[in-house]
Write an enzyme that holds these catalytic residues in place. Structure first.
Site, short mmCIF file in Angstrom:
data_model
loop_
_atom_site.label_atom_id
_atom_site.label_comp_id
_atom_site.label_asym_id
_atom_site.label_seq_id
_atom_site.Cartn_x
_atom_site.Cartn_y
_atom_site.Cartn_z
N CYS A 179 46.59 35.77 36.35
CA CYS A 179 45.81 34.88 37.21
C CYS A 179 46.12 35.13 38.70
O CYS A 179 47.12 34.70 38.75
CB CYS A 179 45.78 33.17 36.92
SG CYS A 179 44.71 32.08 37.85
N GLU A 218 38.38 36.54 37.33
CA GLU A 218 39.04 37.61 36.53
C GLU A 218 37.86 38.53 36.73
O GLU A 218 36.70 38.35 37.26
CB GLU A 218 39.36 37.12 35.24
CG GLU A 218 40.12 38.45 34.55
CD GLU A 218 41.42 38.42 35.32
OE1 GLU A 218 41.65 39.50 36.06
OE2 GLU A 218 42.47 37.59 35.25
#
Length: 219
Positions: free
Chosen positions: A2, A105
């Site tokens: 992340c 992402e």
């Protein structure tokens, strides 16, 4: 992993959601493009009393002489967190919740261009990432720093990336914070596949200087 996320819920609503007392120096929100080394919101628990407080996203091990003395540790792998010298003490003693409205992402197209996706709660307004934290005190002023715990992606998320944050269900918050004794290790896994939804967003978010609510609008 992340490496970028968004936080949009107001401080008072966030404090109420986590039943935490907010600090006076929380970072500005909304922030649609939270980047490593930014100040972020985190929830800690001390003797059963929760605090919503600011932390630097980027865990600094105690042996670093400067914040840039080694790799920038924004994530901690669930599979090795209890063994890694940087994280093992924090994993036992200093766990936190890191609120997020969603995270980003990337995939790549046939030409190798980075295509951003926004991943958000399928229901509700807030995610709670599992985190670890510690104070680094070798500078002019102490820095409270943290990292997000990551794990193998579930089947749905694996279409985008092979790793993802550990997202904690509300009834697991107390256990992760140490308010219900031991057992936090059992929580370090991917959430159910239906817990998250995702969609493509504009490549503007590829820049860490980009800002504004349009970053999380679907395209």
């Amino acid at each position: 992993m992340c490496g970028r996320f968004a936080i949009t819920l107001p401080d008072d609503a966030m404090a109420a959601l986590f039943d935490a007392v907010p600090a006076n120096d929380l970072p500005h929100i909304p922030n649609y493009n939270v980047c490593p080394t930014n100040q972020i919101h985190a929830v800690t628990s001390d003797d059963g009393h929760r605090r919503l407080r600011p932390m630097r996203w980027g865990f600094i091990p105690h042996w670093y002489k400067t914040p840039a003395d080694g790799p920038l540790l924004i994530n901690a792998r669930a599979e090795t967190i209890a063994e890694k010298p940087a994280f093992r003490a924090a994993c036992r003693e200093r766990r936190c919740l890191i609120p997020a409205s969603g995270f980003y992402e990337w995939t790549k197209d046939e030409e190798g261009k980075r295509l951003p996706w926004y991943i958000h709660p399928a229901e509700g307004k807030m995610l709670a990432f599992a985190g670890v934290w510690q104070v680094w005190d070798k500078g002019e002023e102490p820095l409270t720093t943290c990292a997000i715990v990551t794990t193998d992606a579930n089947k749905a998320m694996s279409k985008i990336h092979h790793r993802m944050p550990v997202v904690l269900a509300r009834n697991d918050w107390a256990k992760w914070l140490g308010e219900e004794g031991k057992g936090a290790a059992t929580l370090m896994h991917a959430p159910p596949e239906d817990a998250l939804a995702f969609y493509r967003v504009d490549p503007r978010v590829n820049s860490n200087r980009a800002s504004g609510p349009e970053l999380i609008e679907a395209i």
